[in-house]
Write an enzyme that holds these catalytic residues in place. Structure first.
Site, PDB file in Angstrom:
ATOM      1  NE  ARG A  10      -3.560  -2.375   2.475  1.00 26.64           N
ATOM      2  CZ  ARG A  10      -4.438  -2.690   3.421  1.00 26.64           C
ATOM      3  NH1 ARG A  10      -4.642  -1.861   4.437  1.00 26.64           N
ATOM      4  NH2 ARG A  10      -5.111  -3.821   3.352  1.00 26.64           N
TER       5      ARG A  10
ATOM      6  NE  ARG B 290      -0.650   4.495   9.313  1.00 29.43           N
ATOM      7  CZ  ARG B 290      -1.934   4.135   9.314  1.00 29.43           C
ATOM      8  NH1 ARG B 290      -2.486   3.743   8.200  1.00 29.43           N
ATOM      9  NH2 ARG B 290      -2.649   4.191  10.413  1.00 29.43           N
TER      10      ARG B 290
ATOM     11  CD  GLU C 241      -7.834  -1.492  11.106  1.00 27.18           C
ATOM     12  OE1 GLU C 241      -7.995  -0.252  11.129  1.00 27.18           O
ATOM     13  OE2 GLU C 241      -7.959  -2.178  10.069  1.00 27.18           O
TER      14      GLU C 241
ATOM     15  CB  SER D  26     -10.655  -4.486   9.118  1.00 25.93           C
ATOM     16  OG  SER D  26     -11.770  -3.655   8.919  1.00 25.93           O
TER      17      SER D  26
ATOM     18  NE  ARG E  14      -1.165  -2.027  11.678  1.00 26.85           N
ATOM     19  CZ  ARG E  14      -2.063  -1.111  11.332  1.00 26.85           C
ATOM     20  NH1 ARG E  14      -3.339  -1.260  11.713  1.00 26.85           N
ATOM     21  NH2 ARG E  14      -1.721  -0.056  10.633  1.00 26.85           N
TER      22      ARG E  14
END
Length: 417
Positions: free
Chosen positions: A263, A278, A350, A353, A391
RNA sequence: GGAGAGGUGGCUGAGUGGUCGAAAGCGGCUUCCUGCUAAGAAGUUGUGCGGGGUAAAACCUGCACCGAGGGUUCGAAUCCCUCCCUCUCCGCCA
């Protein structure tokens, strides 16, 4: 993609639902309706011209056999052909806008999704585990990793730029262990089929799941090739059955895959710049379900539980949050996030999801199933992280850290190390 | 990368300019007959977008689709061009 028939027949309902995400969609729907009317008028007249052409072409044969003069038919059919192609040009333009608009309208939020603007309006559903009480000040994972020389941000930046990291020894092994652990749980205990997929995909595949055409800025594209790097395995797993009509007995389908994800993180400048929270490239074990419409919401609950299971086995505290309308992703009609406890930040972040997209992706990707009566329906598709691997690594390093700067490996992972 | 062959409905596979949405076989579905570790007969069986119809279906009807896109033609699955994919051989390669 929303059903144009739904928009036509219940425009007010559609507008009401969309405006819980953003008011601006109301005018988009009006424009869609306007174009749709014109589109149908044009299709109608083009179709009847074609009907006439077919009719006359048949006549042509008959006349020819009978030895009659065909020049008048020839002339007329030729003329019809020209009328059709000029109308077609116009129609193409209309359809281009029509399709673009339809493809850029997000899914309708389910009725039980809380209405809200951003993450502050999300609703906490449950918590699991108690954040550990430290008798020393917990430090962030990037400090632990640097001290142990297992995370290398400098060299990551040197070879690839910002938001890229190199991992050594225990960090690299833990990453690999977590992937195997997660895949094992999901395949052996949750009945998912393990899949390995390409990481490069064609544009129409990304359109199928909703990343294109609207979110191009966040995708890496291979130069000179019409291929993109996947931002999640949701893309490849969901599109496995694109353009297919499944039989009812094939459903439900449960797929899980480990893939790297890429990403650009456009628009998150300055956010989470330190550490591996991130990254432009990260590992994820993804869960995808393809189910019958009537089952999708119970399957969503199950999927969240399946993702939670990983954290429970790792004994790391987390909470489950129901996203509000304004915080939900583009294709989702309902989303639960799982947020894991990060001691150095003293808050939950987070890590997964899980979304039900109902038939939003199925309609784009043309994934249908034939029921017992032989009628075709769109399936419902769900996707969820099970979990984001990097994560999870952070959560382990931080939650299990010791005062001497080392950290403890959870029991369930030992056999994988 | 080079040379050759090919891409047709769930599958196999015909079809080289009109009567082809497409033969035939297999499979699926329905009905009938027989009656028993199943055989036979008949019928039916693609997808999408419109129009009509219905409470909703059923149903009737128009158009499009024979890998994708363009072209030739009164008319294209059939001819021409471009691209994509598959297979075989050669080359290269983890």
């Amino acid at each position: 993609m929303l059903d144009i028939k739904l928009i036509r027949e219940n425009p007010d309902f559609v507008k009401e639902r969309l405006s819980t995400r953003d008011e601006s969609y109301v005018s988009v729907i009006d424009r869609v309706l306007e174009i749709d009317t014109r589109r149908r008028e044009m299709v109608k007249s083009i179709d009847s011209l074609r009907a006439e052409r077919n009719e006359r072409s048949k006549l042509f044969l008959v006349y020819k056999k009978e030895g009659r003069d065909v020049s008048e038919i020839q002339r007329r059919v030729h003329q019809i052909g020209e009328e059709i192609s000029s109308l077609n040009k116009e129609l193409e333009e209309i359809e281009r806008e029509f399709n673009y608009l339809l493809l850029t309208v997000p899914n309708l939020p389910a009725k039980d999704v809380p209405i809200g603007k951003d993450e502050n309006d999300n609703i906490e559903i449950r918590r699991w585990g108690k954040p550990r009480e430290f008798d020393f000040t917990p430090i962030p994972h990037y400090e632990i990793g640097e001290k142990l020389s297992i995370l290398d941000f400098e060299r990551g930046a040197k070879i690839s730029g910002s938001r890229f990291t190199v991992m050594y020894k225990e960090a690299a092994r833990l990453e690999r262990a977590l992937i195997n652990f997660m895949l094992d749980i999901h395949t052996k205990e949750h009945n998912y089929t393990e899949v390995w997929t390409p990481a490069l995909v064609k544009p129409d595949i990304l359109q199928g799941t909703g990343q294109l055409p609207k979110f191009k800025e966040d995708l890496y594209k291979v130069e000179e090739e019409d291929l993109y790097l996947i931002p999640t395995a949701e893309v490849t797993l969901t599109n496995l059955h694109a353009d297919e009509i499944l039989s009812e007995e094939q459903l439900p389908l449960y797929y899980t895959a480990y893939t790297p994800c890429f990403r650009k993180e456009a628009g998150s400048h300055g956010k989470d710049v330190r550490g591996i929270l991130r990254q432009h490239q990260f590992d994820k074990v993804e869960l995808v379900k393809i189910v019958k419409p009537q089952d999708s919401y119970s399957e969503l609950e199950k999927m969240v539980n399946e993702a939670e299971k990983i954290l429970q086995l790792l004994e790391i505290p987390y909470r489950v949050v129901l996203l509000c309308t304004g915080d939900m992703g583009f294709p989702a009609s309902k989303t639960y996030d799982i947020e894991v406890w990060i001691p150095s930040q003293n808050r939950y972040r987070e890590i997964s999801s899980c979304s039900n997209t109902e038939d939003f992706q199925a309609r784009r990707a043309k994934i249908r199933y034939k029921d017992k009566d032989g009628r075709n329906h769109f399936v419902h598709t769900l996707n969820g992280s099970g979990l984001a691997v990097g994560r999870t690594l952070i959560a382990i390093m931080e939650n299990y850290q010791r005062p001497d700067g080392t950290f403890y490996i959870p029991e369930v992972l030992r056999k994988y190390m």
